[in-house]
Write a protein that holds these residues in place. Structure first.
Motif, mmCIF file in Angstrom:
data_model
loop_
_atom_site.group_PDB
_atom_site.id
_atom_site.type_symbol
_atom_site.label_atom_id
_atom_site.label_comp_id
_atom_site.label_asym_id
_atom_site.label_seq_id
_atom_site.Cartn_x
_atom_site.Cartn_y
_atom_site.Cartn_z
ATOM 1 N N GLY A 51 -35.945 -1.771 41.304
ATOM 2 C CA GLY A 51 -36.509 -3.106 41.441
ATOM 3 C C GLY A 51 -36.037 -4.097 40.397
ATOM 4 N N CYS A 52 -35.311 -3.648 39.427
ATOM 5 C CA CYS A 52 -34.896 -4.539 38.341
ATOM 6 C C CYS A 52 -33.388 -4.750 38.365
ATOM 7 C CB CYS A 52 -35.332 -3.964 36.998
ATOM 8 S SG CYS A 52 -34.706 -2.310 36.681
ATOM 9 N N ARG A 53 -32.988 -5.805 37.729
ATOM 10 C CA ARG A 53 -31.561 -6.090 37.565
ATOM 11 C C ARG A 53 -31.272 -6.167 36.092
ATOM 12 N NH1 ARG A 53 -30.846 -4.360 42.044
ATOM 13 N NH2 ARG A 53 -30.872 -5.645 43.877
ATOM 14 N N PRO A 54 -30.383 -5.413 35.558
ATOM 15 C CA PRO A 54 -29.607 -4.380 36.242
ATOM 16 C C PRO A 54 -30.447 -3.141 36.558
ATOM 17 C CG PRO A 54 -29.129 -4.325 33.899
ATOM 18 C CD PRO A 54 -30.058 -5.489 34.128
ATOM 19 N N VAL A 55 -29.926 -2.331 37.477
ATOM 20 C CA VAL A 55 -30.566 -1.052 37.796
ATOM 21 C C VAL A 55 -30.567 -0.223 36.520
ATOM 22 C CG1 VAL A 55 -30.306 1.078 39.125
ATOM 23 C CG2 VAL A 55 -29.839 -1.117 40.201
ATOM 24 N N ARG A 56 -31.714 0.380 36.221
ATOM 25 C CA ARG A 56 -31.821 1.182 34.995
ATOM 26 C C ARG A 56 -32.248 2.604 35.340
ATOM 27 N NH1 ARG A 56 -35.336 -3.309 32.339
ATOM 28 N NH2 ARG A 56 -36.860 -2.148 33.520
ATOM 29 N N PRO A 57 -31.809 3.563 34.531
ATOM 30 C CA PRO A 57 -32.258 4.941 34.763
ATOM 31 C C PRO A 57 -33.706 5.116 34.323
ATOM 32 C CG PRO A 57 -30.833 4.847 32.833
ATOM 33 C CD PRO A 57 -30.841 3.477 33.436
ATOM 34 N N THR A 58 -34.414 5.967 35.033
ATOM 35 C CA THR A 58 -35.745 6.374 34.605
ATOM 36 C C THR A 58 -35.578 7.340 33.432
ATOM 37 O OG1 THR A 58 -35.728 8.281 36.081
ATOM 38 C CG2 THR A 58 -36.646 6.220 36.978
ATOM 39 N N GLN A 59 -36.671 7.855 32.912
ATOM 40 C CA GLN A 59 -36.577 8.839 31.834
ATOM 41 C C GLN A 59 -35.793 10.064 32.313
ATOM 42 O OE1 GLN A 59 -40.349 9.970 30.151
ATOM 43 N NE2 GLN A 59 -39.420 11.131 28.502
ATOM 44 N N ALA A 60 -36.086 10.518 33.522
ATOM 45 C CA ALA A 60 -35.341 11.657 34.088
ATOM 46 C C ALA A 60 -33.876 11.267 34.299
ATOM 47 C CB ALA A 60 -35.964 12.093 35.409
ATOM 48 N N GLY A 61 -33.639 10.032 34.710
ATOM 49 C CA GLY A 61 -32.287 9.545 34.915
ATOM 50 C C GLY A 61 -31.486 9.494 33.626
ATOM 51 N N GLU A 62 -32.144 9.140 32.536
ATOM 52 C CA GLU A 62 -31.456 9.119 31.241
ATOM 53 C C GLU A 62 -31.003 10.518 30.840
ATOM 54 O OE1 GLU A 62 -33.756 7.132 28.227
ATOM 55 O OE2 GLU A 62 -34.002 5.361 29.489
ATOM 56 N N LEU A 63 -31.874 11.500 31.065
ATOM 57 C CA LEU A 63 -31.504 12.886 30.761
ATOM 58 C C LEU A 63 -30.339 13.329 31.642
ATOM 59 C CD1 LEU A 63 -31.897 15.638 29.394
ATOM 60 C CD2 LEU A 63 -33.630 16.132 31.130
ATOM 61 N N LEU A 64 -30.445 13.043 32.942
ATOM 62 C CA LEU A 64 -29.365 13.435 33.840
ATOM 63 C C LEU A 64 -28.070 12.718 33.467
ATOM 64 C CD1 LEU A 64 -28.360 15.071 36.236
ATOM 65 C CD2 LEU A 64 -28.967 13.129 37.693
ATOM 66 N N TYR A 65 -28.146 11.456 33.082
ATOM 67 C CA TYR A 65 -26.943 10.707 32.705
ATOM 68 C C TYR A 65 -26.214 11.403 31.557
ATOM 69 C CZ TYR A 65 -23.921 7.033 30.956
ATOM 70 O OH TYR A 65 -22.828 6.332 30.522
ATOM 71 N N LEU A 66 -26.955 11.786 30.528
ATOM 72 C CA LEU A 66 -26.343 12.468 29.386
ATOM 73 C C LEU A 66 -25.699 13.783 29.806
ATOM 74 C CD1 LEU A 66 -29.083 11.832 26.681
ATOM 75 C CD2 LEU A 66 -26.858 10.707 26.877
ATOM 76 N N ARG A 67 -26.422 14.557 30.586
ATOM 77 C CA ARG A 67 -25.892 15.850 31.037
ATOM 78 C C ARG A 67 -24.729 15.662 32.000
ATOM 79 N NH1 ARG A 67 -30.229 19.619 29.969
ATOM 80 N NH2 ARG A 67 -30.832 18.995 27.876
ATOM 81 N N ALA A 68 -24.833 14.666 32.885
ATOM 82 C CA ALA A 68 -23.776 14.414 33.857
ATOM 83 C C ALA A 68 -22.480 14.017 33.153
ATOM 84 C CB ALA A 68 -24.201 13.333 34.844
ATOM 85 N N CYS A 69 -22.580 13.206 32.112
ATOM 86 C CA CYS A 69 -21.390 12.820 31.352
ATOM 87 C C CYS A 69 -20.730 14.055 30.742
ATOM 88 C CB CYS A 69 -21.746 11.813 30.257
ATOM 89 S SG CYS A 69 -22.136 10.173 30.883
ATOM 90 N N THR A 70 -21.534 14.936 30.177
ATOM 91 C CA THR A 70 -21.010 16.168 29.588
ATOM 92 C C THR A 70 -20.349 17.039 30.654
ATOM 93 O OG1 THR A 70 -22.691 16.132 27.865
ATOM 94 C CG2 THR A 70 -21.626 18.247 28.299
ATOM 95 N N LEU A 71 -21.023 17.211 31.787
ATOM 96 C CA LEU A 71 -20.489 18.072 32.852
ATOM 97 C C LEU A 71 -19.204 17.523 33.456
ATOM 98 C CD1 LEU A 71 -23.840 18.989 34.621
ATOM 99 C CD2 LEU A 71 -22.328 20.557 33.390
ATOM 100 N N THR A 72 -19.157 16.223 33.709
ATOM 101 C CA THR A 72 -17.953 15.654 34.303
ATOM 102 C C THR A 72 -16.792 15.659 33.311
ATOM 103 O OG1 THR A 72 -18.694 13.390 33.822
ATOM 104 C CG2 THR A 72 -19.173 14.269 36.024
ATOM 105 N N ASP A 73 -17.093 15.432 32.038
ATOM 106 C CA ASP A 73 -16.039 15.533 31.016
ATOM 107 C C ASP A 73 -15.500 16.961 30.940
ATOM 108 O OD1 ASP A 73 -16.351 12.845 30.407
ATOM 109 O OD2 ASP A 73 -17.467 13.203 28.546
ATOM 110 N N LEU A 74 -16.388 17.929 30.973
ATOM 111 C CA LEU A 74 -15.983 19.332 30.935
ATOM 112 C C LEU A 74 -15.156 19.703 32.163
ATOM 113 C CD1 LEU A 74 -16.095 22.048 29.487
ATOM 114 C CD2 LEU A 74 -18.283 22.468 30.607
ATOM 115 N N ALA A 75 -15.565 19.220 33.325
ATOM 116 C CA ALA A 75 -14.806 19.505 34.550
ATOM 117 C C ALA A 75 -13.401 18.913 34.461
ATOM 118 C CB ALA A 75 -15.546 18.958 35.766
ATOM 119 N N SER A 76 -13.293 17.680 33.972
ATOM 120 C CA SER A 76 -11.980 17.033 33.836
ATOM 121 C C SER A 76 -11.101 17.774 32.841
ATOM 122 C CB SER A 76 -12.146 15.582 33.390
ATOM 123 O OG SER A 76 -12.786 14.832 34.386
ATOM 124 N N ALA A 77 -11.688 18.179 31.721
ATOM 125 C CA ALA A 77 -10.925 18.916 30.704
ATOM 126 C C ALA A 77 -10.457 20.260 31.253
ATOM 127 C CB ALA A 77 -11.774 19.121 29.451
#
Length: 89
Positions: A51-77
């Protein structure tokens, strides 16, 4: 949950909107929204405050964002290492 969904989620958080993320990913917005919705359904948690601009992560979204960055970086490496060790074959 798969790597592509995580990459899409990362793009939405970084861009702050679904339309900007879709543009940066080179896809249309409806499939992007569908993939994020499927991810939320699978995890049974809301990841983004829409509902807000910009779209923001929820608390769960913030955790997933951090983990997702790590996982995608690891996959690329890992891909880069495998391709380097096999001479690209």
């Amino acid at each position: 949950m798969n790597i592509k969904q995580l990459q899409y989620f990362i793009a939405v958080v970084r861009e702050g909107s679904f339309s900007a993320a879709a543009k940066s990913l080179g896809i249309s917005q409806p499939p992007l929204s569908s993939q994020i919705k499927l991810l939320e359904e699978e995890l049974a948690v809301e990841l983004l405050e829409r509902g807000c601009r910009p779209v923001r992560p929820t608390q769960a979204g913030e955790l997933l964002y951090l983990r997702a960055c790590t996982l995608t970086d690891l996959a690329s490496a890992t891909i880069a290492e495998l391709r380097g060790s096999s001479g690209g074959k």
